[in-house]
Design an enzyme around this catalytic site. Structure first.
Site, short mmCIF file in Angstrom:
data_model
loop_
_atom_site.label_atom_id
_atom_site.label_comp_id
_atom_site.label_asym_id
_atom_site.label_seq_id
_atom_site.Cartn_x
_atom_site.Cartn_y
_atom_site.Cartn_z
N CYS A 78 -42.34 -17.86 -43.94
CA CYS A 78 -42.68 -17.65 -45.35
C CYS A 78 -43.26 -18.90 -46.01
O CYS A 78 -44.35 -18.86 -46.60
CB CYS A 78 -41.46 -17.15 -46.13
SG CYS A 78 -40.11 -18.34 -46.33
N HIS A 116 -46.79 -12.03 -48.55
CA HIS A 116 -45.89 -12.99 -47.90
C HIS A 116 -45.75 -12.70 -46.41
O HIS A 116 -46.24 -11.70 -45.90
CB HIS A 116 -44.50 -12.95 -48.57
CG HIS A 116 -43.76 -11.65 -48.36
ND1 HIS A 116 -42.38 -11.58 -48.30
CD2 HIS A 116 -44.20 -10.36 -48.18
CE1 HIS A 116 -42.00 -10.32 -48.11
NE2 HIS A 116 -43.08 -9.57 -48.04
N HIS A 130 -36.58 -17.80 -49.57
CA HIS A 130 -37.81 -17.05 -49.28
C HIS A 130 -38.83 -17.27 -50.38
O HIS A 130 -38.50 -17.32 -51.56
CB HIS A 130 -37.51 -15.55 -49.13
CG HIS A 130 -38.69 -14.79 -48.59
ND1 HIS A 130 -39.05 -14.79 -47.27
CD2 HIS A 130 -39.63 -14.01 -49.22
CE1 HIS A 130 -40.12 -14.05 -47.08
NE2 HIS A 130 -40.50 -13.58 -48.25
#
Length: 344
Positions: free
Chosen positions: A259, A320, A308
């Site tokens: 991420c 993402h 995240h």
């Protein structure tokens, strides 16, 4: 003559115990036969457990990324210090050589200065601390000895700093290995659970994810949000060019990403350097706490520990690298606990 004894009869108590045990065994067998076999976890139950493991793995991945980033930084700092120490030692040797040549010249004339004798036989620090002896030195000799003294102190400090950083590096490497094992363990457990699914169940899960991704992509195309800046737009476009690239923990491009690897790589393509980890990226710009105020290209942080991060893509969607087993894609911002956005 053979003896014909009558077989010994079991006692009444023994007969009762045996009879009871036999009855119990028969009852147990009957119950076992009638009991329903343990139920295999459903597809949705497996998915929930796997998703939890992937989230834990991603949390460990960001810790892994942080440790690796620290390791790389320490290695560069140690290398710089070692280079400085090497150059400093050369300078010190040259200064000492200069003093040595002066002493040799005086020795040849038979009149070596007592101050130089002291220097050549012991540390000049001790000598310079004795103010009464300074009168015995020329101004040039005083300056040379002070330079040597300063250089020795500088080298001692740099060596001490290098030693401390080497210890920190060893500790960081141990932490890196620990987090790597943790990530691998979580992923292995998730894979074990996925292996319990049938081919049809795996296909159904894949179709669910693909359908959700298509829906998110359509919503992005319907949106008309504007970018926060030209650089944010460039970073977002760079991330868009990687749609479909696989998620790999610890990867930061150009062919695979985790991420924060995706967000840091994309901003680098726009000429902007941001930190490597999601937690550090959370402090890389102005925080936006209202989803309605987000603009395309803003970073979006999720979960209480901020493990995240992705890009805001407009119209309530994000772009993402979700987790292991997936690819860079669009997804609803509401699929995870949103914390805030960051405008670089």
């Amino acid at each position: 003559m053979a003896s014909h004894r009558r077989p010994k009869q079991p006692s009444r108590t023994r007969v009762t115990v045996l009879t009871t045990a036999a009855a119990a065994a028969v009852a147990f067998s009957a119950n076992a036969a009638n009991a329903a076999p343990s139920e295999k976890p459903s597809k949705d139950e497996v998915k929930a457990k796997v998703d939890a493991l992937y989230e834990q793995a991603e949390h460990a991945t960001e810790k892994f990324n942080g440790a690796r980033e620290k390791q790389e930084k320490l290695q560069k700092e140690i290398s710089t210090i070692q280079d400085n120490v090497a150059r400093g030692q050369e300078e010190l040797n040259e200064l000492r050589e200069g003093i040595g040549l002066a002493a040799a010249a005086q020795y040849r004339t038979g009149s070596i200065d007592s101050s130089l004798q002291l220097f050549l036989s012991s540390d000049p620090d001790d000598y310079l601390d004795k103010a009464s002896t300074l009168d015995q030195l020329s101004s040039q000799q005083v300056e040379a000895l002070k330079k040597i003294q300063d250089k020795q102190r500088e080298l001692a400090q740099q060596r001490s700093e290098a030693s401390a950083k080497l210890k920190d590096l060893a500790s960081t490497r141990a932490e890196l290995g620990k987090k790597k094992k943790e990530v691998q363990g979580k992923l292995a457990e998730a894979q074990r659970l996925l292996n319990t699914l049938t081919a049809a169940e795996k296909a159904a899960l894949a179709e669910e994810e693909a359908r959700a991704s298509r829906s998110a992509s359509e919503r992005v195309e319907l949106g008309n949000d504007t970018s926060a800046s030209s650089r944010a737009a460039a970073a977002f476009q760079a991330a868009q060019s990687k749609i479909g690239s696989p998620y790999v923990y610890g990867a930061s491009g150009p062919s695979s990403f985790d991420c924060s690897g995706l967000t840091s790589w994309a901003y680098a393509q726009a000429g902007v350097t941001i930190p490597r980890t999601s937690q550090a990226q959370a402090s890389a710009g102005t925080r936006i706490y209202s989803q309605s105020a987000l603009q395309v290209g803003d970073l979006v942080l999720f979960y209480g520990d901020l493990h995240h991060v992705g890009f805001y893509a407009g119209n309530g969607q994000i772009l993402h690298a979700p987790r292991t087993g997936t690819v860079v894609r669009y997804e609803s911002i509401n699929n995870m606990p949103f914390q805030f956005g960051v405008r670089i």
